[in-house]
Design a protein around this motif. Structure first.
Motif: not given
Length: 199
Positions: A13-33
């Motif tokens: 974790s990092l502290a002392g800076r402006r906070e942000a977050a992202v989501l890395a979505p994993v999707i299964e399509r045709d049997g593959d990630a």
């Protein structure tokens, strides 16, 4: 992809800076990630046109940074919080725009996601098999960055898109923790701070 390790991993974790977050979505399509990315709108003031994961700065309404990531994914591509299974996170990372970004990884359904055109130009769902193909990867060590100093930049070229920068660093972490892929120990080249980017 084996996402089980993300549930157990103790991330930095990092502290002392402006906070942000992202989501890395994993999707299964045709049997593959696959991983879902957004291409940022060209009119945005920060990182226009670059590939990223859905996300943004923490707002007062967000109880946690997980809430930030889920809210932003909903706002940017219409991915509802109740349809995402957040399985874990990777290390916080800093950006040149003074944010400490916390990346979360979550499983999302394979359906059409509609970009909010005020922020997102395109939604791209890229196969993990292509991201881990050595033919689609390169890296360079850039010397003398005013904030990062000497640092390594990763590039993933898939389906006409290039994922690089902060998002490229996140992809490296995700792939190294969930697949057999590893970034080569040495970069392809060493360049100065003013060198053109291969994108």
């Amino acid at each position: 992809m084996d996402l089980s390790g993300l549930r157990r991993h103790a991330s930095r974790s990092l502290a002392g800076r402006r906070e942000a977050a992202v989501l890395a979505p994993v999707i299964e399509r045709d049997g593959d990630a696959h991983l879902l990315f957004t291409k940022r709108a060209e009119h945005l003031g920060e990182h226009p046109g670059q590939m990223s994961f859905p996300g943004g700065g923490r707002e007062p309404v967000d109880r946690t940074l997980t809430d930030t990531a889920l809210r932003e994914a909903n706002e940017e591509v219409g991915m509802r919080p109740d349809e995402v299974d957040v399985v874990g996170r990777i290390d916080d990372t800093r950006t040149s725009s003074a944010y400490a970004v916390r990346p979360f990884v979550g499983v999302a359904p394979d359906r059409e996601y509609v970009p909010d055109e005020s922020e997102v130009a395109e939604v791209a769902v890229l196969p993990v098999a292509a991201l881990t193909d050595p033919a689609n990867y390169e890296s360079e060590r850039r010397l003398g960055h005013p904030e990062y100093g000497d640092h390594r930049v990763h590039y993933f070229h898939v389906d006409g898109y290039t994922v690089w920068g902060v998002t490229g660093r996140m992809v490296v972490q995700i792939l190294e923790r969930t697949t057999d892929w590893r970034a080569p120990p040495e970069p392809d080249r060493v360049v100065g701070p003013e060198a053109d980017f291969p994108i």
